[in-house]
Scaffold this motif. Structure first.
Motif, PDB file in Angstrom:
ATOM      1  N   GLU A  35       0.823  -1.201   0.000  1.00 44.83           N
ATOM      2  CA  GLU A  35       0.000   0.000   0.000  1.00 44.83           C
ATOM      3  C   GLU A  35       0.861   1.257   0.000  1.00 44.83           C
ATOM      4  O   GLU A  35       0.542   2.250  -0.663  1.00 44.83           O
ATOM      5  CB  GLU A  35      -0.912   0.003   1.230  1.00 44.83           C
ATOM      6  CG  GLU A  35      -1.834   1.214   1.297  1.00 44.83           C
ATOM      7  CD  GLU A  35      -2.505   1.353   2.648  1.00 44.83           C
ATOM      8  OE1 GLU A  35      -3.691   1.723   2.676  1.00 44.83           O
ATOM      9  OE2 GLU A  35      -1.850   1.093   3.673  1.00 44.83           O
ATOM     10  N   LYS A  36       1.982   1.217   0.717  1.00 45.45           N
ATOM     11  CA  LYS A  36       2.871   2.376   0.783  1.00 45.45           C
ATOM     12  C   LYS A  36       4.009   2.298  -0.229  1.00 45.45           C
ATOM     13  O   LYS A  36       4.868   3.184  -0.269  1.00 45.45           O
ATOM     14  CB  LYS A  36       3.467   2.491   2.192  1.00 45.45           C
ATOM     15  CG  LYS A  36       2.433   2.699   3.280  1.00 45.45           C
ATOM     16  CD  LYS A  36       3.079   2.972   4.627  1.00 45.45           C
ATOM     17  CE  LYS A  36       3.760   4.333   4.659  1.00 45.45           C
ATOM     18  NZ  LYS A  36       4.222   4.689   6.025  1.00 45.45           N
ATOM     19  N   ASN A  37       4.002   1.214  -1.033  1.00 46.20           N
ATOM     20  CA  ASN A  37       5.042   1.017  -2.043  1.00 46.20           C
ATOM     21  C   ASN A  37       6.438   1.032  -1.412  1.00 46.20           C
ATOM     22  O   ASN A  37       7.357   1.718  -1.865  1.00 46.20           O
ATOM     23  CB  ASN A  37       4.952   2.083  -3.143  1.00 46.20           C
ATOM     24  CG  ASN A  37       5.769   1.704  -4.366  1.00 46.20           C
ATOM     25  OD1 ASN A  37       5.970   0.524  -4.660  1.00 46.20           O
ATOM     26  ND2 ASN A  37       6.260   2.704  -5.089  1.00 46.20           N
ATOM     27  N   LEU A  38       6.587   0.248  -0.352  1.00 46.81           N
ATOM     28  CA  LEU A  38       7.862   0.148   0.337  1.00 46.81           C
ATOM     29  C   LEU A  38       8.638  -1.063  -0.157  1.00 46.81           C
ATOM     30  O   LEU A  38       8.080  -2.173  -0.238  1.00 46.81           O
ATOM     31  CB  LEU A  38       7.654   0.020   1.849  1.00 46.81           C
ATOM     32  CG  LEU A  38       6.980   1.184   2.569  1.00 46.81           C
ATOM     33  CD1 LEU A  38       6.862   0.875   4.061  1.00 46.81           C
ATOM     34  CD2 LEU A  38       7.748   2.474   2.371  1.00 46.81           C
TER      35      LEU A  38
ATOM     36  N   VAL B 100       7.301   0.424   9.313  1.00 46.91           N
ATOM     37  CA  VAL B 100       6.378   0.640   8.194  1.00 46.91           C
ATOM     38  C   VAL B 100       5.503   1.865   8.452  1.00 46.91           C
ATOM     39  O   VAL B 100       5.232   2.661   7.547  1.00 46.91           O
ATOM     40  CB  VAL B 100       5.502  -0.615   7.971  1.00 46.91           C
ATOM     41  CG1 VAL B 100       4.444  -0.340   6.910  1.00 46.91           C
ATOM     42  CG2 VAL B 100       6.363  -1.802   7.549  1.00 46.91           C
ATOM     43  N   LYS B 101       5.079   2.037   9.694  1.00 43.31           N
ATOM     44  CA  LYS B 101       4.175   3.135  10.042  1.00 43.31           C
ATOM     45  C   LYS B 101       4.830   4.495   9.790  1.00 43.31           C
ATOM     46  O   LYS B 101       4.195   5.412   9.260  1.00 43.31           O
ATOM     47  CB  LYS B 101       3.768   3.015  11.505  1.00 43.31           C
ATOM     48  CG  LYS B 101       2.773   4.077  11.959  1.00 43.31           C
ATOM     49  CD  LYS B 101       2.554   4.003  13.475  1.00 43.31           C
ATOM     50  CE  LYS B 101       2.024   2.660  13.897  1.00 43.31           C
ATOM     51  NZ  LYS B 101       1.792   2.585  15.368  1.00 43.31           N
ATOM     52  N   TYR B 102       6.111   4.633  10.147  1.00 43.66           N
ATOM     53  CA  TYR B 102       6.747   5.944  10.093  1.00 43.66           C
ATOM     54  C   TYR B 102       7.595   6.168   8.838  1.00 43.66           C
ATOM     55  O   TYR B 102       8.061   7.278   8.613  1.00 43.66           O
ATOM     56  CB  TYR B 102       7.621   6.152  11.338  1.00 43.66           C
ATOM     57  CG  TYR B 102       6.814   6.249  12.604  1.00 43.66           C
ATOM     58  CD1 TYR B 102       5.970   7.331  12.831  1.00 43.66           C
ATOM     59  CD2 TYR B 102       6.868   5.257  13.574  1.00 43.66           C
ATOM     60  CE1 TYR B 102       5.209   7.426  13.980  1.00 43.66           C
ATOM     61  CE2 TYR B 102       6.115   5.343  14.736  1.00 43.66           C
ATOM     62  CZ  TYR B 102       5.290   6.431  14.936  1.00 43.66           C
ATOM     63  OH  TYR B 102       4.535   6.512  16.076  1.00 43.66           O
ATOM     64  N   THR B 103       7.817   5.117   8.044  1.00 41.28           N
ATOM     65  CA  THR B 103       8.607   5.287   6.833  1.00 41.28           C
ATOM     66  C   THR B 103       7.753   5.923   5.733  1.00 41.28           C
ATOM     67  O   THR B 103       6.639   5.472   5.478  1.00 41.28           O
ATOM     68  CB  THR B 103       9.147   3.932   6.343  1.00 41.28           C
ATOM     69  OG1 THR B 103       9.992   3.376   7.357  1.00 41.28           O
ATOM     70  CG2 THR B 103       9.948   4.095   5.058  1.00 41.28           C
ATOM     71  N   PRO B 104       8.245   6.969   5.063  1.00 40.03           N
ATOM     72  CA  PRO B 104       7.471   7.597   3.982  1.00 40.03           C
ATOM     73  C   PRO B 104       7.212   6.628   2.829  1.00 40.03           C
ATOM     74  O   PRO B 104       7.967   5.671   2.623  1.00 40.03           O
ATOM     75  CB  PRO B 104       8.367   8.760   3.528  1.00 40.03           C
ATOM     76  CG  PRO B 104       9.316   8.981   4.658  1.00 40.03           C
ATOM     77  CD  PRO B 104       9.517   7.653   5.309  1.00 40.03           C
ATOM     78  N   ALA B 105       6.140   6.863   2.103  1.00 40.73           N
ATOM     79  CA  ALA B 105       5.818   6.021   0.947  1.00 40.73           C
ATOM     80  C   ALA B 105       6.915   6.129  -0.107  1.00 40.73           C
ATOM     81  O   ALA B 105       7.642   7.121  -0.187  1.00 40.73           O
ATOM     82  CB  ALA B 105       4.477   6.443   0.363  1.00 40.73           C
TER      83      ALA B 105
END
Length: 344
Positions: free
Chosen positions: A205-208, A238-243
């Motif tokens: 969803e965040k393209n990580l 995952v929560k705090y890493t930018p997309a």
């Protein structure tokens, strides 16, 4: 204790001084009493000496019980009530009775609290298991439509709910973790890969981009609880890493032979003044307050579990960007010694 005793007996001392002063005044002022200065000196000396001997005797007698209680306080065991000293007089007996009654009342209240807590934990665990059934059914429905982008968004939200339920279940089991874990040699990279797979919908969803690098090291640990620790660290990352950025998991061995795992993110990082408090219960930090999504429980629970498993959790210092959370596993030889010492 002597100073406290003197302070508590000030009225005695004042009474003695008053009576002695009154006796001297009567002797000096009464014309019918003829006393030489030497006799008056002996009279005062004898009076003072008698009082001092009486005072010392009462001090030893009256503080014997209190001194024994003070010694008991310094090395208080769980069964301290059984080692109470013998009372010396009526007041000591009254104190002894009050202590025993207070201990009995405390044990009753503690027992009632434990019963209530046990019922609540059992209810919570039962509720969580009931909730997991529809969650599992929902997951099967979501997996049946892998190509629908809207379904993938729902799956990401489903994952967040699942993680919250799972964390709450582990919270109810945490007090009894010593009777629940099984120590065995495990591949740390495999455990990390399993957790990354669980978090895949959220990462997509965040393209990580998530990569696992380093040596495929092994350590003695409990796989279920170790995965719980990893889950909390990866969830935070995952929560705090930018997309559209990346997460990295690195495993290796330190120069002293300790196996470690680093979770490296590209998030905003942790302020230096917040580092001593990140494992405190309820602490969310500046980033948590800004995003308004932090509970302050993830790292707290991870640290509690880590301490019980002999695992060290810490933040690598000197990071100008992002955060590096390190898990250090106990040396296998030391772990084996602990297991042998505990009779396992």
């Amino acid at each position: 204790m002597f100073i406290r005793y003197v302070d508590a007996r000030k009225s005695w001392i004042l009474l003695f001084a008053g009576l002695l002063g009154l006796a001297n005044a009567l002797i000096l002022l009464d014309q019918g009493i003829q006393v030489t200065s030497t006799s008056l000196f002996y009279f005062n000396a004898l009076f003072i000496l008698s009082f001092l001997l009486f005072f010392i005797w009462r001090f030893k007698r009256e503080t014997k019980y209190a001194a024994a209680l003070a010694t008991l306080q310094e090395d208080m065991a769980l069964n301290w009530i059984e080692t109470l000293p013998e009372p010396g007089d009526g007041l000591d007996q009254l104190t002894n009775d009050i202590l025993r009654e207070a201990s009995l009342q405390f044990k009753r209240k503690l027992s009632d609290y434990k019963k209530t807590q046990l019922i609540e934990n059992e209810f919570t665990a039962s509720w969580i298991h009931e909730v997991k059934t529809p969650l599992t059914a929902m997951k099967l429905i979501l997996d049946a439509q892998p190509s629908d982008p809207e379904i993938r968004k729902i799956e990401a939200e489903w994952l967040r709910v699942y993680l919250l339920v799972d964390r709450h279940l582990h919270m109810t089991r945490l007090p009894a973790i010593e009777s629940d874990y099984v120590l065995e040699l495990a591949s740390i990279q495999r455990l990390a890969a399993e957790e990354v797979r669980e978090l895949a919908p959220w990462c997509m969803e965040k393209n990580l981009a998530v990569s696992i690098e380093g040596t495929d090291v092994k350590a003695i640990t409990d796989q279920k609880w170790c995965r719980f620790i990893l889950r909390q660290l990866l969830t935070n990352a995952v929560k705090y890493t930018p997309a559209n950025t990346a997460l990295m998991i690195v495993t290796d061995v330190t120069g002293t032979g300790q196996v470690y795992l680093d979770v490296i993110d590209e998030g905003p990082g942790i302020q230096p003044h917040e580092l001593p408090r990140i494992f405190d219960k309820g602490f969310t930090g500046e980033n948590g307050r800004i995003q308004n999504r932090a509970t302050g429980l993830g790292l707290y629970l991870a640290k509690n579990v880590a301490d019980k498993l002999g695992i060290t959790l810490k933040v690598q210092p000197g990071q100008t960007k992002g955060t590096v959370m390190r898990i250090i596993f106990v040396n296998p030889n030391a772990f084996e010694a602990v297991r042998r010492g505990s009779g396992e």
